[in-house]
Write a protein that holds these residues in place. Structure first.
Motif, short mmCIF file in Angstrom:
data_model
loop_
_atom_site.label_atom_id
_atom_site.label_comp_id
_atom_site.label_asym_id
_atom_site.label_seq_id
_atom_site.Cartn_x
_atom_site.Cartn_y
_atom_site.Cartn_z
N HIS A 104 0.83 -1.21 0.00
CA HIS A 104 0.00 0.00 0.00
C HIS A 104 0.86 1.25 0.00
CE1 HIS A 104 -4.16 1.44 0.23
NE2 HIS A 104 -3.61 2.52 0.79
N LEU A 105 2.05 1.18 0.57
CA LEU A 105 2.97 2.32 0.46
C LEU A 105 3.25 2.61 -1.01
CD1 LEU A 105 4.90 4.24 2.17
CD2 LEU A 105 6.69 2.59 1.57
N ALA A 106 3.42 1.55 -1.80
CA ALA A 106 3.68 1.72 -3.24
C ALA A 106 2.49 2.38 -3.93
CB ALA A 106 3.99 0.37 -3.88
N LEU A 107 1.27 2.04 -3.51
CA LEU A 107 0.09 2.66 -4.09
C LEU A 107 -0.03 4.13 -3.70
CD1 LEU A 107 -2.66 -0.09 -3.64
CD2 LEU A 107 -1.58 0.64 -5.76
N SER A 108 0.28 4.42 -2.44
CA SER A 108 0.09 5.78 -1.93
C SER A 108 1.25 6.71 -2.28
CB SER A 108 -0.09 5.75 -0.41
OG SER A 108 -1.24 5.01 -0.05
N TYR A 109 2.46 6.16 -2.34
CA TYR A 109 3.65 6.97 -2.58
C TYR A 109 4.53 6.33 -3.66
CZ TYR A 109 2.22 9.11 1.82
OH TYR A 109 1.50 9.75 2.82
N PRO A 110 4.03 6.22 -4.87
CA PRO A 110 4.82 5.57 -5.93
C PRO A 110 6.12 6.30 -6.23
CG PRO A 110 2.91 6.71 -6.85
CD PRO A 110 2.73 6.70 -5.37
N GLU A 111 6.17 7.59 -5.92
CA GLU A 111 7.38 8.37 -6.21
C GLU A 111 8.58 7.94 -5.37
OE1 GLU A 111 5.14 10.55 -2.95
OE2 GLU A 111 4.64 9.49 -4.81
N LEU A 112 8.34 7.18 -4.30
CA LEU A 112 9.44 6.71 -3.45
C LEU A 112 10.20 5.55 -4.07
CD1 LEU A 112 7.79 6.69 0.11
CD2 LEU A 112 9.21 8.48 -0.91
N PHE A 113 9.55 4.80 -4.95
CA PHE A 113 10.11 3.55 -5.44
C PHE A 113 11.01 3.82 -6.64
CE2 PHE A 113 6.90 2.31 -2.61
CZ PHE A 113 7.21 1.02 -2.19
N GLY A 114 12.28 3.67 -6.37
CA GLY A 114 13.33 4.02 -7.32
C GLY A 114 14.24 5.05 -6.70
N PRO A 115 13.76 6.29 -6.44
CA PRO A 115 14.60 7.30 -5.81
C PRO A 115 15.03 6.94 -4.38
CG PRO A 115 12.80 8.34 -6.98
CD PRO A 115 12.52 6.87 -6.99
N GLN A 116 14.12 6.38 -3.56
CA GLN A 116 14.48 6.05 -2.18
C GLN A 116 14.38 4.56 -1.90
OE1 GLN A 116 12.19 7.90 0.97
NE2 GLN A 116 13.67 7.29 2.54
N VAL A 117 13.25 3.95 -2.23
CA VAL A 117 13.10 2.51 -2.02
C VAL A 117 13.81 1.79 -3.16
CG1 VAL A 117 11.49 0.59 -1.79
CG2 VAL A 117 10.90 2.83 -0.82
N LYS A 118 14.90 1.11 -2.83
CA LYS A 118 15.76 0.49 -3.84
C LYS A 118 15.47 -0.99 -4.05
CE LYS A 118 18.10 4.30 -4.37
NZ LYS A 118 17.96 5.10 -5.61
N GLY A 119 14.75 -1.61 -3.13
CA GLY A 119 14.43 -3.02 -3.25
C GLY A 119 13.33 -3.41 -2.29
#
Length: 414
Positions: A206-221
């Protein structure tokens, strides 16, 4: 298989006795121990269905055989790691308990290491636990990486050492907001690798749904263990009861149990074998040491029936399938146990189907708490994922993985 201490540690954190035979008992015999035992069993089984509890919440402990109690009491307790961390206070006033394991100055000399030298901006591992458990369920993965990489662990709201939440906020979307706040206050803008078990993995989705902008720049895996993205209302852990019926029966029964707190409290305090046996049969897919079952029961026993009831509806509402397109931007790993009766392997298979590029494992002889049952396998998956993130540098395209059935008697991984 008895759980083994993680590799790369300078000293053993856990001492274990020999393997015990798995006790057996029919559902009828479990419910024949009086009103207290019956109430405890209903509470435990209903909680199990919600996606991460391993029964033992309000059960009288050790009613089946005193011999099991004596054998377990003779074993050494598991030593749990501890560290300090900042308290994160949510907007609705819930204090979230966190613990931070900093990277040692010389991890190779202290712990041994299989990772390449880490850059100064190496990602922090953030471990997110499941329903009715606590951060202690990560003891093996935590020990495996302790001192080698920075680790952040926290107790979800109403769990472990975190504060109690009102029922309206006991939902996966709110848990994702809590995780976002933990990242903001404890890891800052630094890179992270997120690892979630059961409800913890749902939180990451759900974090990915709510904050997709984090995945790549901050969330690396991302690693998802023993979880589901939806359709939990269609599943029942009790074979004789269809999922649709079970999901309708569970809420009123939980509400009824909440109206007899004195009886439930007496069941918890009775100290019989029932909780031990049900926990072992429902949480694990192979023979594990009694002290590991005891640790699981202790975690579950710290979760009140009120909390179990508060979170139950969120699993029937779960629909996180659109999150996989976001998470596929970064390296991912997906692991499920073939003997998981809480989030069955078909739910893992669905996730693998939707993220074919993810490294994936289907682990034999593995129940819902595979991260404790087969720690070398699950820790190895995280290590492989972390190494891939380091290799990708700034978090480039996720590498291809492959699905496989793995015999957890060995530490095989894809």
């Amino acid at each position: 298989m008895a759980a083994r201490a993680p590799r790369g540690l300078g000293r053993a954190l856990v001492r274990r006795a020999g393997r015990r035979s798995s006790p057996t008992a029919s559902l009828a015999s479990w419910t024949g121990g009086g009103l207290g035992a019956g109430v405890g069993l209903v509470a435990g089984v209903l909680a199990l269905a919600a996606g991460g509890v391993a029964v033992g919440l309000e059960l009288e402990k050790r009613v089946v055989t005193k011999r099991i109690g004596r054998a377990s009491a003779a074993e050494d307790k598991i030593v749990l790691p501890r560290s300090d961390g900042p308290t994160v206070r949510t907007p609705d006033g819930v204090p979230l308990h966190t613990e931070v394991d900093e990277r040692a100055d010389d991890p190779a000399a202290t712990y041994g290491t299989e990772l390449p030298p880490l850059p100064a901006d190496a990602p922090t591992l953030v471990l997110v636990h499941g329903y009715a458990l606590s951060l202690d369920c990560w003891l093996y993965q935590r020990a495996h990486f302790r001192g080698r990489v920075r680790e952040v662990l926290y107790d979800q709201r109403s769990h472990g050492r975190s504060g109690h939440s009102s029922a309206e906020f006991c939902r996966v979307p709110q848990l994702a907001e809590d995780l976002r706040q933990v990242l903001a206050e404890v890891t800052g803008d630094g890179p992270v690798v997120l690892v979630g078990h059961s409800m913890g993995a749902m939180t990451i989705m759900h974090l990915a749904l709510s904050y997709p902008e984090l995945f790549g720049p901050q969330v690396k895996g991302v690693a998802l263990f023993s979880t589901s993205a939806g359709e939990m209302a269609d599943y029942s852990p009790v074979r004789a009861i269809p999922g649709a019926v079970f999901s309708k029966v569970a809420p009123p029964l939980l509400a009824g149990l909440n109206r007899v707190p004195e009886l439930v409290a007496r069941s918890r305090q009775a100290g019989t074998d029932l909780g031990f046996v049900v926990t072992k049969r429902m949480a694990f897919g192979s023979d594990v040491p009694a002290n590991l079952v005891e640790l699981t029961s202790e975690m579950l026993g710290e979760t009140s029936l009120e909390v179990v009831a508060d979170f139950y509806p969120t699993f029937s509402e779960l629909d996180e399938y659109e999150a996989f397109a976001v998470m596929s931007r970064v390296p991912c790993a997906v692991v499920g146990g073939l003997d998981d009766v809480i989030t069955p392997i078909e739910h893992t298979d669905k996730i693998i189907e939707l993220m074919p590029q993810a490294r994936s494992l289907r682990v034999e002889h593995c129940g819902h708490l595979g991260l404790m049952e087969h720690p070398e396998v699950f820790s190895g998956v995280v290590e492989d994922l972390y190494a891939q993130v380091l290799q990708d540098g700034a978090g480039g395209d996720a590498a291809d993985g492959n699905a496989a059935d793995v015999d957890a008697e060995g530490a095989a991984r894809a």
